[in-house]
Design a protein around this motif. Structure first.
Motif, PDB file in Angstrom:
ATOM      1  N   VAL A 187     -34.092 125.344  -8.947  1.00  0.00           N
ATOM      2  CA  VAL A 187     -33.090 125.118  -9.998  1.00  0.00           C
ATOM      3  C   VAL A 187     -31.783 125.799  -9.618  1.00  0.00           C
ATOM      4  N   ARG A 188     -31.849 127.066  -9.190  1.00  0.00           N
ATOM      5  CA  ARG A 188     -30.649 127.827  -8.835  1.00  0.00           C
ATOM      6  C   ARG A 188     -29.857 127.120  -7.740  1.00  0.00           C
ATOM      7  N   GLN A 189     -30.535 126.608  -6.726  1.00  0.00           N
ATOM      8  CA  GLN A 189     -29.834 125.934  -5.634  1.00  0.00           C
ATOM      9  C   GLN A 189     -29.182 124.638  -6.099  1.00  0.00           C
ATOM     10  N   HIS A 190     -29.799 123.947  -7.026  1.00  0.00           N
ATOM     11  CA  HIS A 190     -29.165 122.752  -7.590  1.00  0.00           C
ATOM     12  C   HIS A 190     -27.901 123.131  -8.365  1.00  0.00           C
ATOM     13  N   VAL A 191     -27.976 124.216  -9.117  1.00  0.00           N
ATOM     14  CA  VAL A 191     -26.802 124.678  -9.874  1.00  0.00           C
ATOM     15  C   VAL A 191     -25.665 125.009  -8.915  1.00  0.00           C
ATOM     16  N   VAL A 192     -25.964 125.762  -7.866  1.00  0.00           N
ATOM     17  CA  VAL A 192     -24.934 126.158  -6.893  1.00  0.00           C
ATOM     18  C   VAL A 192     -24.297 124.921  -6.260  1.00  0.00           C
ATOM     19  N   HIS A 193     -25.102 123.975  -5.829  1.00  0.00           N
ATOM     20  CA  HIS A 193     -24.547 122.764  -5.209  1.00  0.00           C
ATOM     21  C   HIS A 193     -23.765 121.932  -6.212  1.00  0.00           C
ATOM     22  N   ASN A 194     -24.214 121.912  -7.466  1.00  0.00           N
ATOM     23  CA  ASN A 194     -23.479 121.203  -8.508  1.00  0.00           C
ATOM     24  C   ASN A 194     -22.106 121.824  -8.726  1.00  0.00           C
ATOM     25  N   LEU A 195     -22.054 123.161  -8.771  1.00  0.00           N
ATOM     26  CA  LEU A 195     -20.774 123.852  -8.964  1.00  0.00           C
ATOM     27  C   LEU A 195     -19.810 123.571  -7.809  1.00  0.00           C
ATOM     28  N   ILE A 196     -20.330 123.545  -6.588  1.00  0.00           N
ATOM     29  CA  ILE A 196     -19.488 123.331  -5.405  1.00  0.00           C
ATOM     30  C   ILE A 196     -19.130 121.854  -5.233  1.00  0.00           C
ATOM     31  N   SER A 197     -20.137 120.996  -5.241  1.00  0.00           N
ATOM     32  CA  SER A 197     -19.926 119.575  -4.910  1.00  0.00           C
ATOM     33  C   SER A 197     -19.342 118.758  -6.060  1.00  0.00           C
ATOM     34  N   ASP A 198     -19.805 119.021  -7.270  1.00  0.00           N
ATOM     35  CA  ASP A 198     -19.403 118.180  -8.396  1.00  0.00           C
ATOM     36  C   ASP A 198     -18.321 118.802  -9.271  1.00  0.00           C
ATOM     37  N   LYS A 199     -18.318 120.117  -9.368  1.00  0.00           N
ATOM     38  CA  LYS A 199     -17.336 120.801 -10.213  1.00  0.00           C
ATOM     39  C   LYS A 199     -16.195 121.408  -9.400  1.00  0.00           C
ATOM     40  N   ASN A 200     -16.282 121.336  -8.085  1.00  0.00           N
ATOM     41  CA  ASN A 200     -15.219 121.772  -7.157  1.00  0.00           C
ATOM     42  C   ASN A 200     -14.890 123.256  -7.199  1.00  0.00           C
ATOM     43  N   TYR A 201     -15.849 124.091  -7.581  1.00  0.00           N
ATOM     44  CA  TYR A 201     -15.613 125.535  -7.538  1.00  0.00           C
ATOM     45  C   TYR A 201     -15.687 126.000  -6.084  1.00  0.00           C
ATOM     46  N   PRO A 202     -14.743 126.836  -5.664  1.00  0.00           N
ATOM     47  CA  PRO A 202     -14.793 127.345  -4.288  1.00  0.00           C
ATOM     48  C   PRO A 202     -16.049 128.189  -4.082  1.00  0.00           C
ATOM     49  N   GLN A 203     -16.682 127.977  -2.965  1.00  0.00           N
ATOM     50  CA  GLN A 203     -17.888 128.715  -2.621  1.00  0.00           C
ATOM     51  C   GLN A 203     -17.652 130.225  -2.685  1.00  0.00           C
ATOM     52  N   ALA A 204     -16.460 130.651  -2.292  1.00  0.00           N
ATOM     53  CA  ALA A 204     -16.124 132.079  -2.271  1.00  0.00           C
ATOM     54  C   ALA A 204     -16.062 132.692  -3.675  1.00  0.00           C
ATOM     55  N   HIS A 205     -15.994 131.852  -4.718  1.00  0.00           N
ATOM     56  CA  HIS A 205     -15.908 132.357  -6.093  1.00  0.00           C
ATOM     57  C   HIS A 205     -17.284 132.471  -6.743  1.00  0.00           C
ATOM     58  N   ILE A 206     -18.334 132.093  -6.003  1.00  0.00           N
ATOM     59  CA  ILE A 206     -19.683 132.054  -6.573  1.00  0.00           C
ATOM     60  C   ILE A 206     -20.512 133.211  -6.022  1.00  0.00           C
ATOM     61  N   ASN A 207     -21.263 133.825  -6.916  1.00  0.00           N
ATOM     62  CA  ASN A 207     -22.146 134.925  -6.544  1.00  0.00           C
ATOM     63  C   ASN A 207     -23.537 134.611  -7.084  1.00  0.00           C
ATOM     64  N   VAL A 208     -24.569 134.968  -6.320  1.00  0.00           N
ATOM     65  CA  VAL A 208     -25.943 134.641  -6.691  1.00  0.00           C
ATOM     66  C   VAL A 208     -26.813 135.892  -6.681  1.00  0.00           C
ATOM     67  N   GLU A 209     -27.636 136.015  -7.723  1.00  0.00           N
ATOM     68  CA  GLU A 209     -28.658 137.065  -7.804  1.00  0.00           C
ATOM     69  C   GLU A 209     -28.157 138.464  -7.489  1.00  0.00           C
ATOM     70  N   LYS A 210     -27.282 138.948  -8.307  1.00  0.00           N
ATOM     71  CA  LYS A 210     -26.791 140.322  -8.152  1.00  0.00           C
ATOM     72  C   LYS A 210     -27.331 141.173  -9.292  1.00  0.00           C
TER      73      LYS A 210
END
Length: 148
Positions: free
Chosen positions: A39-62
């Motif tokens: 699920v988490r990986q789908h969310v990340v790809h959705n944010l990058i590919s579909d919502k156009n958020y820069p990868q550098a602005h995303i943080n995971v599992e901190k």
């Protein structure tokens, strides 16, 4: 893994020691493929590919500290100024989205102060916009796309 309520994304997998791993483009490493990670990986790809958020602005599992307890958020999207735009809580597809899940993300957000909240189990997605002044939130159909 079961199909989720997301588009198909070009994931990278590998098999090692009879475990399947999926490549996390944010952490830049392969992680064990568990239902919640799927699920988490789908969310990340959705944010990058579909919502156009820069990868550098995303943080995971901190890790974060809440009432002296160590907790981990699933996904956070930062604004260019460093404030948090979106806080995402991911659950395994077999976990129902209940009030307890919303309470969990609300507790995290007392500290993180994200503008938008997203809760998903990969099948059902809920989106909220925070109103800190009135201490409430309103449900949305989706989270906004990135605007530079």
């Amino acid at each position: 893994m079961q199909p989720l309520n997301y588009p198909s994304y070009p994931f990278r997998f590998k098999n090692r020691e009879n475990k399947i791993y999926i490549f996390d483009v944010i952490r830049k490493k392969f992680v064990v493929l568990q239902p919640e990670e799927w699920v988490r990986q789908h969310v990340v790809h959705n944010l990058i590919s579909d919502k156009n958020y820069p990868q550098a602005h995303i943080n995971v599992e901190k890790q974060l500290l809440i009432n002296n307890l160590k907790k981990r958020y699933d996904v956070v999207v930062f604004n260019p100024n460093g404030s948090i735009e979106i806080l995402v809580e991911c659950k395994s597809p077999d976990i129902k989205i209940t009030q307890q899940v919303f309470d969990q993300i609300a507790r995290y957000n007392l500290q993180l102060k994200a503008k938008y909240l997203m809760v998903t189990n990969g099948m059902n997605h809920f989106f909220c916009k925070m109103d800190f002044e009135n201490e409430q939130y309103s449900f949305l159909k989706d989270i906004p796309s990135y605007q530079s």
